[in-house]
Design a protein around this motif. Structure first.
Motif, PDB file in Angstrom:
ATOM      1  N   GLY A 187      69.757 -90.727  47.946  1.00 49.56           N
ATOM      2  CA  GLY A 187      70.824 -91.495  47.460  1.00 49.56           C
ATOM      3  C   GLY A 187      71.356 -91.060  45.820  1.00 49.56           C
ATOM      4  O   GLY A 187      71.671 -90.105  45.861  1.00 49.56           O
ATOM      5  N   ARG A 188      71.151 -92.015  45.026  1.00 49.63           N
ATOM      6  CA  ARG A 188      71.798 -91.856  43.793  1.00 49.63           C
ATOM      7  C   ARG A 188      70.765 -90.631  42.761  1.00 49.63           C
ATOM      8  O   ARG A 188      71.466 -90.363  41.869  1.00 49.63           O
ATOM      9  N   VAL A 189      69.551 -90.542  43.165  1.00 51.65           N
ATOM     10  CA  VAL A 189      68.762 -89.596  42.285  1.00 51.65           C
ATOM     11  C   VAL A 189      69.146 -88.186  42.677  1.00 51.65           C
ATOM     12  O   VAL A 189      68.413 -87.301  43.370  1.00 51.65           O
ATOM     13  N   SER A 190      70.568 -87.977  42.507  1.00 51.89           N
ATOM     14  CA  SER A 190      71.002 -86.560  42.651  1.00 51.89           C
ATOM     15  C   SER A 190      71.878 -86.173  41.603  1.00 51.89           C
ATOM     16  O   SER A 190      72.043 -86.898  40.713  1.00 51.89           O
ATOM     17  N   HIS A 191      72.617 -85.206  41.570  1.00 52.26           N
ATOM     18  CA  HIS A 191      73.665 -84.528  40.844  1.00 52.26           C
ATOM     19  C   HIS A 191      74.816 -83.997  41.227  1.00 52.26           C
ATOM     20  O   HIS A 191      74.565 -83.352  42.460  1.00 52.26           O
ATOM     21  N   THR A 192      75.959 -83.867  40.667  1.00 55.47           N
ATOM     22  CA  THR A 192      77.297 -83.463  41.308  1.00 55.47           C
ATOM     23  C   THR A 192      77.152 -81.840  41.839  1.00 55.47           C
ATOM     24  O   THR A 192      77.610 -81.283  42.543  1.00 55.47           O
ATOM     25  N   THR A 193      76.096 -81.068  40.974  1.00 53.55           N
ATOM     26  CA  THR A 193      76.086 -79.647  41.319  1.00 53.55           C
ATOM     27  C   THR A 193      75.177 -79.530  42.744  1.00 53.55           C
ATOM     28  O   THR A 193      75.335 -78.286  43.387  1.00 53.55           O
ATOM     29  N   LEU A 194      74.651 -80.586  43.046  1.00 51.48           N
ATOM     30  CA  LEU A 194      74.027 -80.526  44.490  1.00 51.48           C
ATOM     31  C   LEU A 194      74.742 -80.934  45.724  1.00 51.48           C
ATOM     32  O   LEU A 194      74.408 -80.931  46.988  1.00 51.48           O
ATOM     33  N   GLN A 195      76.005 -81.888  45.434  1.00 52.14           N
ATOM     34  CA  GLN A 195      76.626 -82.561  46.431  1.00 52.14           C
ATOM     35  C   GLN A 195      77.763 -81.618  46.908  1.00 52.14           C
ATOM     36  O   GLN A 195      78.381 -80.584  46.234  1.00 52.14           O
ATOM     37  N   PRO A 196      78.333 -81.897  48.188  1.00 57.37           N
ATOM     38  CA  PRO A 196      79.016 -81.170  48.816  1.00 57.37           C
ATOM     39  C   PRO A 196      80.591 -81.133  47.760  1.00 57.37           C
ATOM     40  O   PRO A 196      81.026 -82.378  47.334  1.00 57.37           O
ATOM     41  N   ASN A 197      81.077 -80.148  47.469  1.00 55.83           N
ATOM     42  CA  ASN A 197      82.451 -80.048  46.721  1.00 55.83           C
ATOM     43  C   ASN A 197      82.117 -80.740  45.369  1.00 55.83           C
ATOM     44  O   ASN A 197      83.330 -81.234  44.826  1.00 55.83           O
ATOM     45  N   GLY A 198      80.993 -80.916  44.743  1.00 55.70           N
ATOM     46  CA  GLY A 198      80.596 -81.353  43.439  1.00 55.70           C
ATOM     47  C   GLY A 198      81.091 -82.812  43.425  1.00 55.70           C
ATOM     48  O   GLY A 198      81.263 -83.455  42.198  1.00 55.70           O
ATOM     49  N   GLU A 199      81.018 -83.645  44.557  1.00 54.81           N
ATOM     50  CA  GLU A 199      81.374 -85.015  44.632  1.00 54.81           C
ATOM     51  C   GLU A 199      79.979 -85.717  43.895  1.00 54.81           C
ATOM     52  O   GLU A 199      79.166 -85.363  43.598  1.00 54.81           O
ATOM     53  N   ALA A 200      80.395 -87.226  43.794  1.00 54.31           N
ATOM     54  CA  ALA A 200      79.393 -87.901  43.178  1.00 54.31           C
ATOM     55  C   ALA A 200      78.410 -88.336  44.350  1.00 54.31           C
ATOM     56  O   ALA A 200      78.560 -88.341  45.382  1.00 54.31           O
ATOM     57  N   PRO A 201      76.990 -88.477  43.855  1.00 57.20           N
ATOM     58  CA  PRO A 201      76.163 -89.081  44.806  1.00 57.20           C
ATOM     59  C   PRO A 201      76.399 -90.399  45.307  1.00 57.20           C
ATOM     60  O   PRO A 201      77.494 -90.991  44.598  1.00 57.20           O
ATOM     61  N   VAL A 202      75.744 -90.618  46.390  1.00 56.01           N
ATOM     62  CA  VAL A 202      76.111 -91.940  46.893  1.00 56.01           C
ATOM     63  C   VAL A 202      74.887 -93.056  47.030  1.00 56.01           C
ATOM     64  O   VAL A 202      73.655 -92.414  46.701  1.00 56.01           O
ATOM     65  N   SER A 203      75.092 -94.226  46.800  1.00 53.31           N
ATOM     66  CA  SER A 203      74.020 -95.138  46.736  1.00 53.31           C
ATOM     67  C   SER A 203      74.510 -96.484  47.328  1.00 53.31           C
ATOM     68  O   SER A 203      75.726 -96.728  47.857  1.00 53.31           O
ATOM     69  N   SER A 204      73.748 -97.658  47.328  1.00 51.09           N
ATOM     70  CA  SER A 204      73.956 -98.894  47.617  1.00 51.09           C
ATOM     71  C   SER A 204      75.171 -99.426  46.764  1.00 51.09           C
ATOM     72  O   SER A 204      76.024-100.339  47.104  1.00 51.09           O
ATOM     73  N   SER A 205      75.230 -98.784  45.563  1.00 51.57           N
ATOM     74  CA  SER A 205      76.029 -99.319  44.490  1.00 51.57           C
ATOM     75  C   SER A 205      76.494 -98.177  43.419  1.00 51.57           C
ATOM     76  O   SER A 205      76.148 -96.956  43.803  1.00 51.57           O
ATOM     77  N   ALA A 206      77.504 -98.596  42.645  1.00 46.94           N
ATOM     78  CA  ALA A 206      77.676 -97.443  41.504  1.00 46.94           C
ATOM     79  C   ALA A 206      76.806 -97.375  40.237  1.00 46.94           C
ATOM     80  O   ALA A 206      77.368 -96.739  39.435  1.00 46.94           O
ATOM     81  N   LYS A 207      75.608 -98.280  40.650  1.00 49.60           N
ATOM     82  CA  LYS A 207      75.014 -98.162  39.468  1.00 49.60           C
ATOM     83  C   LYS A 207      74.156 -96.824  39.082  1.00 49.60           C
ATOM     84  O   LYS A 207      73.370 -96.396  40.085  1.00 49.60           O
TER      85      LYS A 207
END
Length: 366
Positions: free
Chosen positions: A102-122
């Motif tokens: 979920g949100r315990v991630s970083h943009t450098t790990l995500q597809p295309n440098g996207e934001a991590p995902v979670s239940s909310s934007a917190k």
């Protein structure tokens, strides 16, 4: 006769003892594919009645740490086949822990440098992923601000878990454990201090636990309920999980729902040994009153406390984490009263090569 070393039938799977090797992130697979050292690491520890692997991401989006072996490519499946064959050669049993951070991630790990995902934007305040810094060097780095998942995207994530579970079966695992603990995606939905949704996945207890239960149901339908376990951490505080008003009621509701599903097991993670608070006194018994299936717990056990929990009927299996790092032959050491080696904390995560991974010796009584 010591109960800890007696056989146990886990939904028809015969375990040679009641010792479980707990899931532990080691960040050793540089290509995200299990390699020769991964094979050796798990085979060395096949004396456990059950091995639960380190967290295995179900997708690139689910990653929060570099160098974790996944289950989202065929190459990874082939790597895990070798691990499982080696464990089974030693008469061991092994479950894959399926993971989305979920949100315990970083943009450098995500597809295309996207934001991590979670239940909310917190944001998960004061919480590190293991990612690339501004100089593209790996290391601990503050998790990025996430975005809230849409309902169709939630369905996609459930699909990722089903596909990973099917890959796990292809790879020869005996079952899978859904990682619902320690502040990762499922807990981000369960905890209302993070989950501010107003749709069917937010608000009431039943809505907040919906994603976990729907994922369990979907995976069980695909591979069989007897091959599905789940790990949870009631009252967990890791990665910015704050207390909330109906916390005990929420986890008792989870216990009651899991009882209905008759899955392989529930695995309680007590976070005392990883720097957080212990579950409230008496809560495990409260949970046990609602969930009467196979119950595992991890959290600082030694042989004596493990035996006491088994004798009292509080638990069926006992999970040991860090002792397995430096003691590949942990079961034999405990059984014979041999001394335990101390693991080197500097080599817990992310180092390459054998040091601190597969070079701990078996005990020589001579």
């Amino acid at each position: 006769m010591s109960m800890l070393f007696t056989p146990y039938s886990l939904s028809g799977l015969s375990l040679k003892n009641r010792v479980v090797m707990a899931p532990m992130t080691r960040a050793r697979a540089e290509t995200t594919v299990p390699d020769d050292l991964t094979v050796l690491y798990y085979q060395q520890r096949a004396g456990a009645g059950l091995i639960i692997t380190e967290g295995v991401p179900v997708s690139v989006q689910g990653r929060g740490y570099l160098f974790n072996p996944g289950l989202y490519t065929q190459e990874q499946v082939e790597g895990w086949k070798r691990v499982n064959a080696a464990v089974h050669q030693k008469q061991g049993c092994i479950f894959a822990q399926l993971w989305h951070v979920g949100r315990v991630s970083h943009t450098t790990l995500q597809p295309n440098g996207e934001a991590p995902v979670s239940s909310s934007a917190k944001l998960a305040a004061n919480s590190n992923a293991y990612a690339y810094d501004e100089n593209h060097q790996p290391g601990p780095i503050q998790a990025s601000k996430p975005r809230a998942l849409t309902v169709p995207e939630i369905a996609d994530i459930k699909g990722d878990f089903v596909r990973a579970a099917c890959r796990a079966m292809e790879a020869g695992f005996d079952g899978i454990e859904i990682h619902g603990a320690n502040g990762y995606l499922f807990e981000q939905f369960i905890n209302p201090t993070v989950n501010d949704r107003t749709d069917e996945y937010g608000g009431s207890i039943q809505n907040r636990i919906r994603l976990l239960l729907e994922t369990i149901d979907a995976v069980a339908a695909a591979i069989g309920r007897e091959k599905v376990g789940v790990r949870i951490s009631p009252f967990g505080r890791l990665f910015d999980m704050a207390p909330f008003e109906d916390e005990a009621e929420t986890w008792v509701a989870v216990a009651a729902e899991l009882q209905k599903r008759n899955i392989a097991y529930v695995h309680l993670s007590d976070q005392l040994t990883i720097g957080a608070e212990r579950m409230p006194e008496g809560f495990p018994k409260q949970f046990r009153a609602s969930y009467r299936g196979t119950l595992i717990a991890a959290g600082g056990f030694d042989r004596e406390s493990a035996e006491a929990a088994l004798e009292a009927g509080e638990l069926d299996l006992i999970a040991f984490g860090r002792p397995f790092i430096a003691n590949p032959d942990l079961v034999e050491r405990m059984k014979n009263g041999w001394p335990l080696a101390t693991p080197d904390r500097e080599t817990f995560y992310g180092n390459s090569g054998e040091k601190g991974y597969v070079d701990y010796p078996f005990y020589n009584p001579a």
